[in-house]
Design a protein around this motif. Sequence first.
Motif, PDB file in Angstrom:
ATOM      1  N   GLU A 104       8.652  11.852   7.601  1.00 31.60           N
ATOM      2  CA  GLU A 104       9.656  10.873   7.915  1.00 31.60           C
ATOM      3  C   GLU A 104       9.068   9.607   7.307  1.00 31.60           C
ATOM      4  OE1 GLU A 104      12.326  10.488  11.695  1.00 31.60           O
ATOM      5  OE2 GLU A 104      10.290   9.922  12.137  1.00 31.60           O
ATOM      6  N   ALA A 105       9.850   8.919   6.487  1.00 27.52           N
ATOM      7  CA  ALA A 105       9.283   7.857   5.661  1.00 27.52           C
ATOM      8  C   ALA A 105       8.502   6.830   6.498  1.00 27.52           C
ATOM      9  CB  ALA A 105      10.377   7.183   4.867  1.00 27.52           C
ATOM     10  N   GLY A 106       9.049   6.475   7.657  1.00 25.22           N
ATOM     11  CA  GLY A 106       8.406   5.454   8.478  1.00 25.22           C
ATOM     12  C   GLY A 106       7.041   5.914   8.974  1.00 25.22           C
ATOM     13  N   TYR A 107       6.952   7.183   9.347  1.00 25.36           N
ATOM     14  CA  TYR A 107       5.688   7.695   9.849  1.00 25.36           C
ATOM     15  C   TYR A 107       4.688   7.874   8.717  1.00 25.36           C
ATOM     16  CZ  TYR A 107       2.328  10.441  12.446  1.00 25.36           C
ATOM     17  OH  TYR A 107       1.181  10.877  13.038  1.00 25.36           O
ATOM     18  N   ASP A 108       5.167   8.329   7.566  1.00 23.03           N
ATOM     19  CA  ASP A 108       4.286   8.474   6.408  1.00 23.03           C
ATOM     20  C   ASP A 108       3.731   7.117   5.979  1.00 23.03           C
ATOM     21  OD1 ASP A 108       4.750  11.123   6.506  1.00 23.03           O
ATOM     22  OD2 ASP A 108       5.766  11.296   4.571  1.00 23.03           O
ATOM     23  N   ALA A 109       4.568   6.090   6.064  1.00 21.69           N
ATOM     24  CA  ALA A 109       4.093   4.741   5.733  1.00 21.69           C
ATOM     25  C   ALA A 109       2.996   4.328   6.709  1.00 21.69           C
ATOM     26  CB  ALA A 109       5.250   3.752   5.771  1.00 21.69           C
ATOM     27  N   PHE A 110       3.208   4.666   7.951  1.00 15.32           N
ATOM     28  CA  PHE A 110       2.205   4.347   8.975  1.00 15.32           C
ATOM     29  C   PHE A 110       0.889   5.066   8.671  1.00 15.32           C
ATOM     30  CE2 PHE A 110       0.303   6.018  12.960  1.00 15.32           C
ATOM     31  CZ  PHE A 110      -0.192   4.830  13.471  1.00 15.32           C
ATOM     32  N   MET A 111       0.966   6.346   8.333  1.00 15.08           N
ATOM     33  CA  MET A 111      -0.248   7.104   8.017  1.00 15.08           C
ATOM     34  C   MET A 111      -0.958   6.480   6.818  1.00 15.08           C
ATOM     35  SD  MET A 111       0.410  11.143   8.646  1.00 15.08           S
ATOM     36  CE  MET A 111       1.592  11.533   7.412  1.00 15.08           C
ATOM     37  N   THR A 112      -0.164   6.120   5.797  1.00 14.92           N
ATOM     38  CA  THR A 112      -0.748   5.508   4.602  1.00 14.92           C
ATOM     39  C   THR A 112      -1.514   4.248   4.973  1.00 14.92           C
ATOM     40  OG1 THR A 112       1.163   6.309   3.376  1.00 14.92           O
ATOM     41  CG2 THR A 112      -0.214   4.691   2.281  1.00 14.92           C
ATOM     42  N   VAL A 150       0.846  -1.187   0.000  1.00 10.14           N
ATOM     43  CA  VAL A 150       0.000   0.000   0.000  1.00 10.14           C
ATOM     44  C   VAL A 150       0.890   1.249   0.000  1.00 10.14           C
ATOM     45  CG1 VAL A 150      -1.781   1.277   1.229  1.00 10.14           C
ATOM     46  CG2 VAL A 150      -1.784  -1.208   1.272  1.00 10.14           C
ATOM     47  N   GLY A 151       0.625   2.123  -0.949  1.00 14.43           N
ATOM     48  CA  GLY A 151       1.374   3.371  -1.007  1.00 14.43           C
ATOM     49  C   GLY A 151       0.412   4.514  -1.288  1.00 14.43           C
ATOM     50  N   HIS A 152       0.889   5.726  -1.131  1.00 13.29           N
ATOM     51  CA  HIS A 152       0.030   6.876  -1.415  1.00 13.29           C
ATOM     52  C   HIS A 152       0.620   7.639  -2.592  1.00 13.29           C
ATOM     53  CE1 HIS A 152      -3.117   9.737  -0.365  1.00 13.29           C
ATOM     54  NE2 HIS A 152      -2.241  10.672  -0.717  1.00 13.29           N
ATOM     55  N   ASN A 153      -0.129   7.705  -3.677  1.00 11.94           N
ATOM     56  CA  ASN A 153       0.355   8.337  -4.917  1.00 11.94           C
ATOM     57  C   ASN A 153       1.762   7.839  -5.227  1.00 11.94           C
ATOM     58  OD1 ASN A 153       0.140   9.907  -7.143  1.00 11.94           O
ATOM     59  ND2 ASN A 153       0.441  11.861  -6.095  1.00 11.94           N
ATOM     60  N   CYS A 154       1.864   6.537  -5.445  1.00 17.19           N
ATOM     61  CA  CYS A 154       3.168   5.893  -5.296  1.00 17.19           C
ATOM     62  C   CYS A 154       3.860   5.510  -6.593  1.00 17.19           C
ATOM     63  CB  CYS A 154       3.043   4.691  -4.378  1.00 17.19           C
ATOM     64  SG  CYS A 154       1.951   3.421  -4.984  1.00 17.19           S
ATOM     65  N   ILE A 155       3.459   6.089  -7.715  1.00 15.23           N
ATOM     66  CA  ILE A 155       4.135   5.693  -8.965  1.00 15.23           C
ATOM     67  C   ILE A 155       5.627   5.992  -8.900  1.00 15.23           C
ATOM     68  CG2 ILE A 155       3.603   7.895 -10.149  1.00 15.23           C
ATOM     69  CD1 ILE A 155       3.511   4.720 -12.098  1.00 15.23           C
ATOM     70  N   LEU A 156       5.964   7.146  -8.330  1.00 14.85           N
ATOM     71  CA  LEU A 156       7.377   7.522  -8.257  1.00 14.85           C
ATOM     72  C   LEU A 156       8.132   6.587  -7.300  1.00 14.85           C
ATOM     73  CD1 LEU A 156       9.283   9.570  -9.425  1.00 14.85           C
ATOM     74  CD2 LEU A 156       8.811  11.071  -7.517  1.00 14.85           C
ATOM     75  N   ASP A 157       7.463   6.238  -6.207  1.00 16.46           N
ATOM     76  CA  ASP A 157       8.079   5.298  -5.267  1.00 16.46           C
ATOM     77  C   ASP A 157       8.376   3.973  -5.946  1.00 16.46           C
ATOM     78  OD1 ASP A 157       7.737   7.242  -3.388  1.00 16.46           O
ATOM     79  OD2 ASP A 157       5.974   6.362  -2.460  1.00 16.46           O
TER      80      ASP A 157
END
Lengths: 714, 618
Positions: free
Chosen positions: A451-459, A343-350
């Motif tokens: 912070e990537a870890g927190y953003d992943a958590f929010m996602t 699961v990602g948020h607007n994640c094409i670039l990721d």
Amino acid sequence: MNTTKHWPKRALILSRALSRAFSDTPSPTFPLKHVTRSNFDSALAELRSHVRAADFVAIDMEMTGVTSAPWRESFEFDRFDIRYLKVKDSAEKFAVLQFGVCPFRWDSLNQSFIAHPHNFFVFPRQEIPLDRTSYEFLCQTTSMDFLAKYQFDFNACINEGISYLSKGQEYEARKRLNSLNKDQLTNLSRDLRETTDLPLVRVADVLFTERMKKRLSEWRNELLQNGVGGPQDQGYPNDLNQQFRTVFFKMRPALSLNGFTSHQLSLIRMVTRNHFKDLAYVHCNGENTSEEFVVYTDSESDKDRLVEEVKNDYQRRAEMKINDAVGFRHVIDLLSSENKLIVGHNCILDIAHIHSKFLGPLPLTAEEFVSCVNKYFPRIIDTKILLNADYTLQRKMKKSSTSLSSAFSSLCPEIAYGSKRSVLSHEPCVKVEVHVGEMRSSNWNSGAKHEAGYDAFMTGCVFAQACSHLGIDFQLHSASETLCQNEKLQKHMNLLYLSWINGDIIDLRTGNRTEELLGSNILRKRFRPILFKNIVLLWGFPSRLKPSMIRDCICKTVGPTSVISIYRIDQTTVFVQFSKEELVSDFLNLKETLEQSNDAISVLHPLSQLLEGGNTHAASYETYKEICASPISKVLFADQAEAVGIKWKTELLPSSEESQENNSFHPESGAADTPDAFEKSKIRKKEDSSKQKLCDDIIDSFIKAEKIRRSTNL
Amino acid sequence: MVMLIRRRLFCTKIPPNSHPHKLQWSVKQVTKSNFNDSLQEFKSHLSSSDFVAVSLQNTGSFSASWNRVSSFDTPETAYLKARRAAERFQLLQFAICPFTISGSKVTAHPYNFHLFPRDELNIGMPSYSFSCQTSYLTAMARHGFDFNACIYDGVSYLSRAQELVAKVRMGNPIALNHIPTSSPPTVADTVFVERVKSRIKHWKKACTDSSSRKIDDTLIKSLRKLVSGGEQYGSRPCMTIDVCSERQVQLVSEMLREFSDDLVALKIPTKGGGTQAVRVVLTSSKEDRSLFERELQNVEEEQNKKLRGFREVIELISASQKPIVSHNTLNDFSVIHSKFIAPLPFNMDEFLHSSQSAFPHIFDVNHMMKEIGPLENVTSIPAAISYLKNRFFAPIEMELSHGAFSDASKIHGQTVVRICYLFAKLCSVLKITPGAIQSDDGNVTSLPGYANVLRSSSGSCEESLDGGIRIWTNSPRKVDCKDLVFLWGFRDRLSAGMLKSLLQGSHEVFSGEFDVCLIDKSCAVLVFLQPNLSQAFLDVMSSEGISGSLREFVSEGLRAADYETYKRACSLGLWETDLANSLDKASATPDQFSQRGPETKPSEIFWCKDLIINLDDL
């Protein structure tokens, strides 16, 4: 910043404080798990079990930048393939500094999700010298500034970041190490078998060789006297300077050689070879040091065994070194091999970053990219798609923006603010309990946005909440398999926004491009469909010309309704969209004609305002693609075009029947960055066209322009 | 906010004093927070010193191994390589040390400025993006470089050229200078002027009325303001007049001049450089008017200072005309030029001219070391210092303004002090009286070979951070570039020796003396020590009648090119990872640069057998 303002009543604070005091949940503000080089191995082992048990895994990352030049930003006038080229350029040029991984598991006992947010610091160190080239990455100054604003720890990243090898690099490294080993092994067997003598010319060498022969035979005799099984140190006094030390090497008695020059060592090697059948000279490469041994072997077969053992040693060490260098990619491999829902948020670039950093170079077309990604990660959900596609979710979000942080605060207020606000709306909120090491919290908020870890958590939280609003019962779908099979989710599965600006969606399973789904509430400013064949790319014109002036200028010559729109790319470049396809070649031809003739008429021509300075270039849309495909990135588009090697001023199109054919395939799209490819691919205007014809053309267009002027004046 | 502070506390601290064995000098560290104060201090130190030593810390130096300046480069190709690096990489620390030598005593005031190109105006300047070489960053990290300090608190800057652009783009009001109109007014002009005139009249009347009536009620005051459409400029009332053309600006300014002398007109520029509106400010008296004009001037100066940022320091050095001492002049000054003056010109002569006009006196310690015979290949500073220490008795006493030994936070920027030290030692060894350099007002001929310093620094290489030494066993010899041939398309992992022995038997041109050296894994350079053989070889390579094992090599893909092709690859900017690819592309491009007339540039290099020594690639 102050979170208290979200608490409606003081009483609530009190009750929360009380409840915290009586429950044994620790403070919810402990930091998430930061993973660097030092704790990577243990964190990976832990993560392995969390991912295995997870229902889905949310990811997010922080990069050193997004666009390598202002004109590489996403535009409305970007065709589908160009959008991919822009994503590709970004993923190739910038580095990932932080990678957030957050596995979510449904705990049916407590009716809540358990999340394990991890924040990996990543840095592409060159741990194995693959080739002589150095790794390089680009930083966008605004992005770096942005990261600094959120207190990103660059020192931790560069000092302690985990390095990685892509699959391609790993393969290359293995190949290389194997061939290196082969060299070393042939050296080794040569040491043991072959005899190529150094000529002993110097007296010193002769004396040294004799002394070594004596030393070695003494040591050997000592061994044999005391029994091969156990050499006794006291039997032979060790050198004062410890040049010889009796040790065991692979369960065999051996002499470790220290403090000799390489010339001396090669003499010792020669002596061993020539005079002692049961001694073997072994050279061992350690981490930074190399060690030399003279090893006693029982027999020829024992000697062979020794060679075999040393060989295996090399092999093992090489494998381990590569395994270590693969580093962070182990996490990506884990996500892929466990086949979890990503699961990602607007994640094409990721996803593009994952491909370019961990799989291999990005393919040239979006279709190839998509099929490759789909093989590696068969199930990806983009929460941005989910939120925009579903009407119920839109209503829940009260039409707020679908950026990650606002989606998080509108869908998961309980987690975002630690409040019970949503109780009022009678909507059950999905509970998420966060586990970091021994710490547990059900209303955790590290507060560290971006912070990537927190953003992943929010996602992940947004996804869980969205699923619950869609009516997915986690109780029934506890296994991730069934969660993915859910038909409500299925229709959003594997769809990514190729570009959020246009709502262009790409289907990872098929590579098909789809428009935004119905039910989306986003009212996009769509004028009418953009016809790329009708577009002329114009750059290098005088900088004082504004788009509206350019429009006037062109309308005066081609026709008052000829230009549908002008779109500014940057200060040097615009797109001009014509109403008809023929107008494109008409315009290009006229420009070329004007530039070739040098008389008074062309100076007075209304278009000459645009051509002033003699640096105005014009081309069709395909040239835009070629320029975007180039690995070069100059800040201004006009400089970029020059750097790409465009030497002509006007790209002349073949007559329209031919262009119809040409549009079906683009032969030059592959080899875009060779300068000569451009020269050849463009049809040069034949020089034999007579001067008279030029004049006629110009006068024609003049008359036309005059007519237009009159008609608009009336 | 609390969160952020807490998070900052978690940030890694740089381990203090990672090199305890080295002598540590105390260097003043300058960031955003103490920049203004340090600037004043620096100014006085600069004016009391005779020399200024500089040393730069960049995010990288070359992308591929052949992109570094090497001994087969002519000054021109060396410049192109330095230019490429300066444009690509970012400057993160700029250490500057004004110093004075008197006898054997050096008085030095070292400063280390942390820089970061912040896009403070949101206009993509000073730089939109920059490149980082990971190995470079890792090496910097090993030496305790504090990236957080740099990125969080680094001082920003704009180059001279960028400042001009920024001023226009920022759209700050500019005082309107009167230019007499050239053409007689049309009817439309007159209508426009009359309309504006009456508006201003009403507005002015309203302003003066309200101030004379002295209404204390702020509510009424603001209501009145709302009605009359007036605005405030600082404490003074003002009014904005929209204009559509420069012509109208002229008209307004002319009208105002006739109208009244307590009105000051300001131009509000658009982003494109035109004028959007004219703002008219009402001053209460003549004195107030001149006060206001002074205020405007101060504001502009303040603004300029903000724009320039760190460049203020460069401007101070440039204005002081003090001799600058650097270790790697070509690279340092191409960076300085591109970041603080203007984009680097394509042509080397233009670059030299432009640099010299900003910094007329430049010393290259590397170049000076060449004066002492065997030292010429010791390119790292610590190595050079220890070499001089062992060979010569030239005691130098260092006196630093910020104390001799330092606490851990002040260790960055040591190199610049070492450069001072080395320079003083070299002066003493070479019997140069530093006073003499200064005395003949800018005439610096007393230093041998100085004039050519930027030009002749080409052969020198990067100083490695690890202090690696390049010792060249064979003495270099002069070789004409015509005698060099680039060779590629041979098997991978072939050593120079193997390649040489393969070539030796393949054709008669190789019967004479020649050398082979690998540039990178795909390309080698051949040097023929007898004239004309290189052309003979190139002719053979392209002839039909090629035979023997050489034919075999060519059919396997061996290719050769002359030095001109290499030059073209550099000037076309074909900086591919492998030199072989660049040369392939360069040979495919028509020669458009050689037509610029006869070659006047020196086309000789110093050839040395161990051309490239494997430094651990930084």
